[in-house]
Design a protein around this motif. Structure first.
Motif, PDB file in Angstrom:
ATOM      1  N   ASN A 128      47.957  41.419  50.250  1.00 51.60           N
ATOM      2  CA  ASN A 128      46.691  41.096  50.940  1.00 51.60           C
ATOM      3  C   ASN A 128      45.465  41.602  50.172  1.00 51.60           C
ATOM      4  O   ASN A 128      44.566  42.226  50.735  1.00 51.60           O
ATOM      5  CB  ASN A 128      46.688  41.672  52.360  1.00 51.60           C
ATOM      6  N   VAL A 129      45.447  41.316  48.870  1.00 46.69           N
ATOM      7  CA  VAL A 129      44.365  41.804  48.013  1.00 46.69           C
ATOM      8  C   VAL A 129      43.191  40.821  48.033  1.00 46.69           C
ATOM      9  O   VAL A 129      43.369  39.616  47.837  1.00 46.69           O
ATOM     10  CB  VAL A 129      44.866  42.000  46.567  1.00 46.69           C
ATOM     11  N   SER A 130      42.006  41.355  48.257  1.00 51.71           N
ATOM     12  CA  SER A 130      40.780  40.558  48.196  1.00 51.71           C
ATOM     13  C   SER A 130      39.777  41.250  47.282  1.00 51.71           C
ATOM     14  O   SER A 130      39.777  42.479  47.143  1.00 51.71           O
ATOM     15  CB  SER A 130      40.151  40.394  49.585  1.00 51.71           C
ATOM     16  N   LYS A 131      38.943  40.429  46.643  1.00 54.68           N
ATOM     17  CA  LYS A 131      37.842  40.949  45.840  1.00 54.68           C
ATOM     18  C   LYS A 131      36.592  40.147  46.178  1.00 54.68           C
ATOM     19  O   LYS A 131      36.536  38.935  45.953  1.00 54.68           O
ATOM     20  CB  LYS A 131      38.140  40.825  44.342  1.00 54.68           C
ATOM     21  N   VAL A 132      35.618  40.840  46.751  1.00 50.94           N
ATOM     22  CA  VAL A 132      34.330  40.232  47.079  1.00 50.94           C
ATOM     23  C   VAL A 132      33.269  40.906  46.219  1.00 50.94           C
ATOM     24  O   VAL A 132      33.101  42.129  46.259  1.00 50.94           O
ATOM     25  CB  VAL A 132      33.985  40.407  48.572  1.00 50.94           C
ATOM     26  N   TYR A 133      32.572  40.101  45.423  1.00 48.51           N
ATOM     27  CA  TYR A 133      31.534  40.651  44.556  1.00 48.51           C
ATOM     28  C   TYR A 133      30.257  40.933  45.356  1.00 48.51           C
ATOM     29  O   TYR A 133      30.083  40.459  46.488  1.00 48.51           O
ATOM     30  CB  TYR A 133      31.256  39.692  43.399  1.00 48.51           C
ATOM     31  N   LYS A 134      29.356  41.699  44.739  1.00 43.02           N
ATOM     32  CA  LYS A 134      28.130  42.119  45.418  1.00 43.02           C
ATOM     33  C   LYS A 134      27.256  40.941  45.834  1.00 43.02           C
ATOM     34  O   LYS A 134      26.475  41.042  46.773  1.00 43.02           O
ATOM     35  CB  LYS A 134      27.334  43.077  44.522  1.00 43.02           C
ATOM     36  N   ASN A 135      27.394  39.813  45.115  1.00 44.27           N
ATOM     37  CA  ASN A 135      26.601  38.621  45.475  1.00 44.27           C
ATOM     38  C   ASN A 135      27.231  37.826  46.620  1.00 44.27           C
ATOM     39  O   ASN A 135      26.744  36.750  46.982  1.00 44.27           O
ATOM     40  CB  ASN A 135      26.406  37.725  44.260  1.00 44.27           C
ATOM     41  N   THR A 186      33.613  35.518  47.080  1.00 43.24           N
ATOM     42  CA  THR A 186      34.994  35.973  47.226  1.00 43.24           C
ATOM     43  C   THR A 186      35.823  35.362  46.113  1.00 43.24           C
ATOM     44  O   THR A 186      36.103  34.161  46.114  1.00 43.24           O
ATOM     45  CB  THR A 186      35.573  35.583  48.598  1.00 43.24           C
ATOM     46  N   ALA A 187      36.210  36.190  45.130  1.00 40.90           N
ATOM     47  CA  ALA A 187      36.958  35.686  43.972  1.00 40.90           C
ATOM     48  C   ALA A 187      38.460  35.675  44.227  1.00 40.90           C
ATOM     49  O   ALA A 187      39.173  34.806  43.729  1.00 40.90           O
ATOM     50  CB  ALA A 187      36.645  36.531  42.743  1.00 40.90           C
ATOM     51  N   VAL A 188      38.944  36.646  44.985  1.00 41.42           N
ATOM     52  CA  VAL A 188      40.354  36.724  45.358  1.00 41.42           C
ATOM     53  C   VAL A 188      40.416  36.947  46.863  1.00 41.42           C
ATOM     54  O   VAL A 188      39.669  37.765  47.401  1.00 41.42           O
ATOM     55  CB  VAL A 188      41.072  37.864  44.599  1.00 41.42           C
ATOM     56  N   ASN A 189      41.306  36.202  47.526  1.00 48.85           N
ATOM     57  CA  ASN A 189      41.286  36.165  48.983  1.00 48.85           C
ATOM     58  C   ASN A 189      42.696  36.358  49.558  1.00 48.85           C
ATOM     59  O   ASN A 189      43.522  35.442  49.529  1.00 48.85           O
ATOM     60  CB  ASN A 189      40.692  34.826  49.445  1.00 48.85           C
ATOM     61  N   LYS A 190      42.974  37.570  50.023  1.00 41.65           N
ATOM     62  CA  LYS A 190      44.252  37.871  50.699  1.00 41.65           C
ATOM     63  C   LYS A 190      45.458  37.465  49.855  1.00 41.65           C
ATOM     64  O   LYS A 190      46.412  36.845  50.334  1.00 41.65           O
ATOM     65  CB  LYS A 190      44.320  37.164  52.051  1.00 41.65           C
ATOM     66  N   LEU A 191      45.434  37.843  48.583  1.00 37.65           N
ATOM     67  CA  LEU A 191      46.485  37.438  47.647  1.00 37.65           C
ATOM     68  C   LEU A 191      47.632  38.443  47.684  1.00 37.65           C
ATOM     69  O   LEU A 191      47.413  39.656  47.644  1.00 37.65           O
ATOM     70  CB  LEU A 191      45.884  37.354  46.243  1.00 37.65           C
ATOM     71  N   SER A 226      38.526  44.889  46.650  1.00 38.87           N
ATOM     72  CA  SER A 226      37.746  45.273  47.832  1.00 38.87           C
ATOM     73  C   SER A 226      38.648  45.756  48.961  1.00 38.87           C
ATOM     74  O   SER A 226      38.265  46.640  49.742  1.00 38.87           O
ATOM     75  CB  SER A 226      36.916  44.078  48.314  1.00 38.87           C
ATOM     76  N   GLU A 227      39.837  45.152  49.039  1.00 37.88           N
ATOM     77  CA  GLU A 227      40.793  45.584  50.069  1.00 37.88           C
ATOM     78  C   GLU A 227      42.190  45.153  49.676  1.00 37.88           C
ATOM     79  O   GLU A 227      42.378  44.355  48.751  1.00 37.88           O
ATOM     80  CB  GLU A 227      40.427  44.982  51.432  1.00 37.88           C
ATOM     81  N   GLY A 228      43.170  45.709  50.368  1.00 34.46           N
ATOM     82  CA  GLY A 228      44.567  45.389  50.091  1.00 34.46           C
ATOM     83  C   GLY A 228      45.248  46.507  49.326  1.00 34.46           C
ATOM     84  O   GLY A 228      44.730  47.614  49.204  1.00 34.46           O
ATOM     85  N   SER A 229      46.420  46.200  48.792  1.00 32.22           N
ATOM     86  CA  SER A 229      47.230  47.185  48.076  1.00 32.22           C
ATOM     87  C   SER A 229      47.657  46.611  46.729  1.00 32.22           C
ATOM     88  O   SER A 229      48.133  45.471  46.657  1.00 32.22           O
ATOM     89  CB  SER A 229      48.471  47.532  48.908  1.00 32.22           C
ATOM     90  N   GLY A 257      41.124  31.730  44.903  1.00 32.45           N
ATOM     91  CA  GLY A 257      41.468  33.137  45.095  1.00 32.45           C
ATOM     92  C   GLY A 257      42.813  33.405  45.725  1.00 32.45           C
ATOM     93  O   GLY A 257      43.118  34.540  46.083  1.00 32.45           O
ATOM     94  N   ARG A 258      43.638  32.363  45.869  1.00 31.17           N
ATOM     95  CA  ARG A 258      44.965  32.530  46.466  1.00 31.17           C
ATOM     96  C   ARG A 258      46.035  31.946  45.546  1.00 31.17           C
ATOM     97  O   ARG A 258      45.754  31.036  44.766  1.00 31.17           O
ATOM     98  CB  ARG A 258      45.058  31.802  47.813  1.00 31.17           C
ATOM     99  N   ILE A 259      47.252  32.433  45.677  1.00 30.11           N
ATOM    100  CA  ILE A 259      48.379  31.818  44.973  1.00 30.11           C
ATOM    101  C   ILE A 259      48.880  30.661  45.826  1.00 30.11           C
ATOM    102  O   ILE A 259      49.341  30.857  46.953  1.00 30.11           O
ATOM    103  CB  ILE A 259      49.490  32.845  44.721  1.00 30.11           C
TER     104      ILE A 259
END
Length: 228
Positions: free
Chosen positions: A6-13, A16-21, A55-58, A213-215
């Motif tokens: 459940n990895v996400s990466k949200v940039y400051k702008n 969302t580049a990666v979403n619950k991956l 931003s979140e996840g493991s 942002g997802r597989i």
């Protein structure tokens, strides 16, 4: 082993580049990462060697927990995760030997250890005879082979290759793939982001397709699956 949950990466702008991956990659696998431009492949890769922080996840890589790792521990992670870039990133004022040796000097190996290992990896990439040359005296394919040698000189468990054939002609690209397959056969896990459909379709490995942002596809012996 690599495990992302459940990895996400949200940039400051706000992008969302990666979403619950979520994905698991076992030690010794060879995995292609494919997908259209802007799909999140680069962010996905950069999070694995902590160029970007999720931003979140493991994210767990070997013994490292990338969500808890301290900044001073990041260099240790990068000894375990080697990286090869499309533009080589060789140091122009250093010889081939010195470029590779530098990666061992920073981890305080002895001169004797350095010399032995540098010539081992130069032999693997078939460029021992170019040890005293400078990067500008090499072809693009030779520079990429030196970049690979530098990335594996400290014997990482994982090698990340970001478009390693992107600037190379088809024949040279196949030479690079032969080297990567040889490294993989010795037990190193390889993740390779690529737009090269011919390589993916002809040299079969597991394929992870990333979109938005997802597989969206995870195939053993997979196809590239996108129009070029």
């Amino acid at each position: 082993m690599i495990e992302m949950v459940n990895v996400s990466k949200v940039y400051k702008n706000g992008v969302t580049a990666v979403n619950k991956l979520s994905v698991k990659i076992e030690q010794g696998e060879f995995v292609y990462i494919v997908g259209p431009s802007g799909a999140g492949k680069s962010t996905f890769i950069k999070m694995l060697y902590r160029e970007e922080k999720a931003s979140e996840g493991s994210i767990k890589i070997g013994k490292f927990d990338l969500m808890k790792i301290k900044e001073r521990e990041v260099p240790m992670l990068r000894r375990y995760v080697g990286v090869v870039f499309q533009d080589f990133k060789l140091l122009p004022k250093l010889t081939v030997y010195e470029n590779i040796a530098y990666a061992m000097e920073v981890v305080e190996k002895t001169p004797k250890q350095i010399e032995k290992r540098v010539f081992e990896v130069l032999d693997l990439v078939k460029l021992k005879h170019k040890a005293r040359m400078f990067p500008t005296e090499l072809s693009g394919g030779e520079q990429q082979r030196i970049a690979i040698a530098r990335a594996i000189v400290n014997m990482p468990g994982i090698l990340i290759a970001d478009e390693p054939t992107g600037n190379l002609d088809p024949d040279t690209s196949l030479e690079i793939m032969d080297i990567l397959d040889e490294i993989n056969s010795q037990g190193t896990t390889i993740l390779m982001a690529t737009h090269n459909s011919q390589i993916v379709n002809d040299i079969k490995h597991r394929v992870l397709a990333v979109e938005n942002g997802r597989i969206v596809r995870d195939q053993q012996e997979g196809e590239y699956g996108y129009e070029i």
